[in-house]
Design a protein around this motif. Sequence first.
Motif, PDB file in Angstrom:
ATOM      1  N   ALA A  24      13.291  -6.185   7.197  1.00 27.17           N
ATOM      2  CA  ALA A  24      12.955  -6.898   8.425  1.00 27.17           C
ATOM      3  C   ALA A  24      11.882  -6.167   9.222  1.00 27.17           C
ATOM      4  CB  ALA A  24      14.207  -7.087   9.274  1.00 27.17           C
ATOM      5  N   ILE A  25      11.958  -4.844   9.267  1.00 28.28           N
ATOM      6  CA  ILE A  25      10.963  -4.065  10.020  1.00 28.28           C
ATOM      7  C   ILE A  25       9.574  -4.257   9.428  1.00 28.28           C
ATOM      8  CG2 ILE A  25      10.218  -1.723  10.602  1.00 28.28           C
ATOM      9  CD1 ILE A  25      13.308  -1.033  10.669  1.00 28.28           C
ATOM     10  N   VAL A  26       9.468  -4.156   8.134  1.00 24.64           N
ATOM     11  CA  VAL A  26       8.157  -4.313   7.499  1.00 24.64           C
ATOM     12  C   VAL A  26       7.639  -5.744   7.660  1.00 24.64           C
ATOM     13  CG1 VAL A  26       6.966  -4.338   5.279  1.00 24.64           C
ATOM     14  CG2 VAL A  26       8.382  -2.381   5.915  1.00 24.64           C
ATOM     15  N   THR A  27       8.512  -6.720   7.487  1.00 25.55           N
ATOM     16  CA  THR A  27       8.082  -8.112   7.648  1.00 25.55           C
ATOM     17  C   THR A  27       7.641  -8.382   9.086  1.00 25.55           C
ATOM     18  OG1 THR A  27       9.623  -8.826   5.916  1.00 25.55           O
ATOM     19  CG2 THR A  27       8.778 -10.523   7.395  1.00 25.55           C
ATOM     20  N   GLY A  28       8.377  -7.843  10.049  1.00 20.92           N
ATOM     21  CA  GLY A  28       7.996  -8.024  11.446  1.00 20.92           C
ATOM     22  C   GLY A  28       6.673  -7.356  11.772  1.00 20.92           C
ATOM     23  N   MET A  32       0.843  -1.193   0.000  1.00 19.39           N
ATOM     24  CA  MET A  32       0.000   0.000   0.000  1.00 19.39           C
ATOM     25  C   MET A  32       0.879   1.243   0.000  1.00 19.39           C
ATOM     26  SD  MET A  32      -1.385   0.145   3.962  1.00 19.39           S
ATOM     27  CE  MET A  32      -2.295  -1.405   3.801  1.00 19.39           C
ATOM     28  N   PRO A  33       0.335   2.386  -0.413  1.00 22.54           N
ATOM     29  CA  PRO A  33       1.149   3.607  -0.429  1.00 22.54           C
ATOM     30  C   PRO A  33       1.593   3.982   0.982  1.00 22.54           C
ATOM     31  CG  PRO A  33      -0.911   3.897  -1.634  1.00 22.54           C
ATOM     32  CD  PRO A  33      -1.020   2.594  -0.899  1.00 22.54           C
ATOM     33  N   LEU A  34       2.637   4.816   1.062  1.00 20.85           N
ATOM     34  CA  LEU A  34       3.070   5.318   2.353  1.00 20.85           C
ATOM     35  C   LEU A  34       1.906   5.977   3.079  1.00 20.85           C
ATOM     36  CD1 LEU A  34       6.532   6.975   1.606  1.00 20.85           C
ATOM     37  CD2 LEU A  34       6.114   5.080   3.175  1.00 20.85           C
ATOM     38  N   THR A  35       1.821   5.743   4.358  1.00 17.51           N
ATOM     39  CA  THR A  35       0.803   6.363   5.199  1.00 17.51           C
ATOM     40  C   THR A  35       1.447   7.498   5.970  1.00 17.51           C
ATOM     41  OG1 THR A  35      -0.330   4.237   5.461  1.00 17.51           O
ATOM     42  CG2 THR A  35      -0.862   5.982   7.055  1.00 17.51           C
ATOM     43  N   PRO A  36       0.863   8.691   5.986  1.00 16.20           N
ATOM     44  CA  PRO A  36       1.464   9.787   6.751  1.00 16.20           C
ATOM     45  C   PRO A  36       1.684   9.408   8.215  1.00 16.20           C
ATOM     46  CG  PRO A  36      -0.244  10.627   5.306  1.00 16.20           C
ATOM     47  CD  PRO A  36      -0.324   9.124   5.230  1.00 16.20           C
ATOM     48  N   THR A  37       2.847   9.728   8.721  1.00 17.74           N
ATOM     49  CA  THR A  37       3.168   9.396  10.105  1.00 17.74           C
ATOM     50  C   THR A  37       2.139   9.953  11.075  1.00 17.74           C
ATOM     51  OG1 THR A  37       5.535   9.265   9.623  1.00 17.74           O
ATOM     52  CG2 THR A  37       4.920   9.681  11.913  1.00 17.74           C
ATOM     53  N   GLY A  38       1.690  11.183  10.837  1.00 20.20           N
ATOM     54  CA  GLY A  38       0.711  11.788  11.729  1.00 20.20           C
ATOM     55  C   GLY A  38      -0.554  10.968  11.848  1.00 20.20           C
ATOM     56  N   SER A  64       5.398  -1.887  -0.595  1.00 21.27           N
ATOM     57  CA  SER A  64       4.950  -3.266  -0.811  1.00 21.27           C
ATOM     58  C   SER A  64       4.352  -3.881   0.446  1.00 21.27           C
ATOM     59  CB  SER A  64       6.125  -4.131  -1.288  1.00 21.27           C
ATOM     60  OG  SER A  64       7.094  -4.277  -0.252  1.00 21.27           O
ATOM     61  N   ALA A  65       4.242  -3.096   1.519  1.00 22.11           N
ATOM     62  CA  ALA A  65       3.804  -3.634   2.810  1.00 22.11           C
ATOM     63  C   ALA A  65       2.303  -3.877   2.843  1.00 22.11           C
ATOM     64  CB  ALA A  65       4.188  -2.679   3.936  1.00 22.11           C
ATOM     65  N   ALA A  66       1.900  -4.836   3.664  1.00 16.70           N
ATOM     66  CA  ALA A  66       0.486  -5.136   3.853  1.00 16.70           C
ATOM     67  C   ALA A  66      -0.100  -4.405   5.057  1.00 16.70           C
ATOM     68  CB  ALA A  66       0.304  -6.643   4.034  1.00 16.70           C
ATOM     69  N   VAL A  67       0.712  -3.613   5.743  1.00 21.89           N
ATOM     70  CA  VAL A  67       0.261  -2.800   6.879  1.00 21.89           C
ATOM     71  C   VAL A  67       0.657  -1.350   6.599  1.00 21.89           C
ATOM     72  CG1 VAL A  67       0.430  -4.669   8.575  1.00 21.89           C
ATOM     73  CG2 VAL A  67       2.421  -3.212   8.132  1.00 21.89           C
ATOM     74  N   PRO A  68       0.020  -0.382   7.272  1.00 24.38           N
ATOM     75  CA  PRO A  68       0.405   1.014   7.080  1.00 24.38           C
ATOM     76  C   PRO A  68       1.842   1.262   7.543  1.00 24.38           C
ATOM     77  CG  PRO A  68      -1.760   0.875   8.103  1.00 24.38           C
ATOM     78  CD  PRO A  68      -1.178  -0.499   8.142  1.00 24.38           C
ATOM     79  N   VAL A  69       2.602   1.963   6.717  1.00 29.86           N
ATOM     80  CA  VAL A  69       3.997   2.274   7.040  1.00 29.86           C
ATOM     81  C   VAL A  69       4.244   3.752   6.794  1.00 29.86           C
ATOM     82  CG1 VAL A  69       6.431   1.779   6.554  1.00 29.86           C
ATOM     83  CG2 VAL A  69       4.732  -0.052   6.378  1.00 29.86           C
ATOM     84  N   GLY A  70       4.817   4.424   7.781  1.00 30.91           N
ATOM     85  CA  GLY A  70       5.211   5.817   7.638  1.00 30.91           C
ATOM     86  C   GLY A  70       6.708   5.924   7.425  1.00 30.91           C
ATOM     87  N   LEU A  71       7.139   7.044   6.859  1.00 32.08           N
ATOM     88  CA  LEU A  71       8.557   7.297   6.605  1.00 32.08           C
ATOM     89  C   LEU A  71       8.950   8.582   7.334  1.00 32.08           C
ATOM     90  CD1 LEU A  71      11.054   6.288   5.030  1.00 32.08           C
ATOM     91  CD2 LEU A  71      10.336   7.762   3.138  1.00 32.08           C
ATOM     92  N   HIS A  72       9.914   8.461   8.245  1.00 35.00           N
ATOM     93  CA  HIS A  72      10.228   9.537   9.192  1.00 35.00           C
ATOM     94  C   HIS A  72      11.725   9.833   9.164  1.00 35.00           C
ATOM     95  CE1 HIS A  72       9.697  11.813  12.959  1.00 35.00           C
ATOM     96  NE2 HIS A  72      10.715  11.140  13.476  1.00 35.00           N
ATOM     97  N   LEU A  73      12.080  11.110   9.104  1.00 33.24           N
ATOM     98  CA  LEU A  73      13.477  11.531   9.166  1.00 33.24           C
ATOM     99  C   LEU A  73      13.782  11.908  10.607  1.00 33.24           C
ATOM    100  CD1 LEU A  73      16.006  12.031   7.453  1.00 33.24           C
ATOM    101  CD2 LEU A  73      15.179  14.357   7.040  1.00 33.24           C
ATOM    102  N   VAL A 121       3.585   0.605  11.360  1.00 30.37           N
ATOM    103  CA  VAL A 121       4.960   0.826  11.804  1.00 30.37           C
ATOM    104  C   VAL A 121       5.505   2.091  11.149  1.00 30.37           C
ATOM    105  CG1 VAL A 121       6.093  -0.470   9.945  1.00 30.37           C
ATOM    106  CG2 VAL A 121       7.125  -0.436  12.232  1.00 30.37           C
ATOM    107  N   ILE A 122       6.545   2.651  11.746  1.00 31.09           N
ATOM    108  CA  ILE A 122       7.216   3.820  11.182  1.00 31.09           C
ATOM    109  C   ILE A 122       8.666   3.455  10.918  1.00 31.09           C
ATOM    110  CG2 ILE A 122       7.924   6.215  11.583  1.00 31.09           C
ATOM    111  CD1 ILE A 122       5.445   6.396  13.493  1.00 31.09           C
ATOM    112  N   LEU A 123       9.115   3.670   9.691  1.00 25.57           N
ATOM    113  CA  LEU A 123      10.520   3.512   9.329  1.00 25.57           C
ATOM    114  C   LEU A 123      11.218   4.844   9.565  1.00 25.57           C
ATOM    115  CD1 LEU A 123      10.291   1.590   5.915  1.00 25.57           C
ATOM    116  CD2 LEU A 123      10.535   0.623   8.213  1.00 25.57           C
ATOM    117  N   GLN A 124      12.251   4.844  10.404  1.00 25.30           N
ATOM    118  CA  GLN A 124      12.983   6.068  10.715  1.00 25.30           C
ATOM    119  C   GLN A 124      14.391   6.006  10.131  1.00 25.30           C
ATOM    120  OE1 GLN A 124      11.084   7.581  14.860  1.00 25.30           O
ATOM    121  NE2 GLN A 124      13.030   6.537  15.050  1.00 25.30           N
ATOM    122  N   ILE A 125      14.781   7.054   9.450  1.00 31.62           N
ATOM    123  CA  ILE A 125      16.151   7.188   8.961  1.00 31.62           C
ATOM    124  C   ILE A 125      16.740   8.412   9.644  1.00 31.62           C
ATOM    125  CG2 ILE A 125      17.614   7.586   6.957  1.00 31.62           C
ATOM    126  CD1 ILE A 125      15.460   6.111   5.297  1.00 31.62           C
TER     127      ILE A 125
END
Length: 308
Positions: A33-37, A1-7, A74-83, A45-49
Amino acid sequence: MPLTPTGEIVAAAATRRHAVAAFNVITLEHAEAIVTGAESAGQAVILQISQNAVAFHHGKLGPITAAAAAVAASAAVPVGLHLDHVTSEALLHEAPAHGYTSVMYDASDKPHTANVAATLAAARFAHEHGMWIEAELGTVAGKDGAPPLPAHAPGARTDPDEAAAYVAATGVDALAVAVGSSHAMTDRTAVLDHQLITALHHAVSVPLVLHGSSGVPDQQLRQAVAAGMVKVNIGTALNVSYTQSIRDFLTGDANRAKPTVDPRKYLTRAREAVTSTVAHFATLLANPPSGGRRSAAGPSGESVTLQC
């Protein structure tokens, strides 16, 4: 699914009276691993860089961001991208062009007046570009190898009245607070001030964020969520799993007639270990103790629903 806003992810967690895990990405294997977990746990989940991770990648924000975003898509759950933990204005200003929906701007090492001014400017920029912004008040020690602060040292705890004034003055969307955790802990011995978390939750109008969560025992994390934590940052725990699995593989491999030279052999083990760690934390944070004092409303009072 598309990126989900972190907010949106954070607001949904607040509504459900649980927390969302935000995991630090250093390599592509971390992101996978984060997305699979998270998928295994059935949780957003939120991916932080972090700025430090960008420095590791030769100061280039684009490549690691593009890789993480592709995994998220490509995730099956909502995922945010955070700096995360940005101190550079130049890096902050790059974020929108690379698809970030949120940023943590860190001026916590500045004197209070300068912290407020710098964070206000960062918040204005973030909001003008559609990004949710987190800031820090108080000192969550352990950054860049710094030792933990003594429990009663100045800045070792965030004051609730100061926190309320800081949020009002800067306009940030979430606040990281100092309540007893420390960055880069490899043992889980931190003791949180749960009464302070509750006081901060009642004092401020935005979600609370716990940094340095790798060093906090499971039960303490669950209590922290019940008391008001909504976003929980985890990085070192992933690296402990990642590195230990590689160390174990290579130690066992050293005496073979033909030792492994293909990195995919041990990186597969590392990715699996991180996946397991992520699933544990994501499940834990979604199941705080019942009877907590949290409000069911989102950070601005609205009800938010997010499927995950």
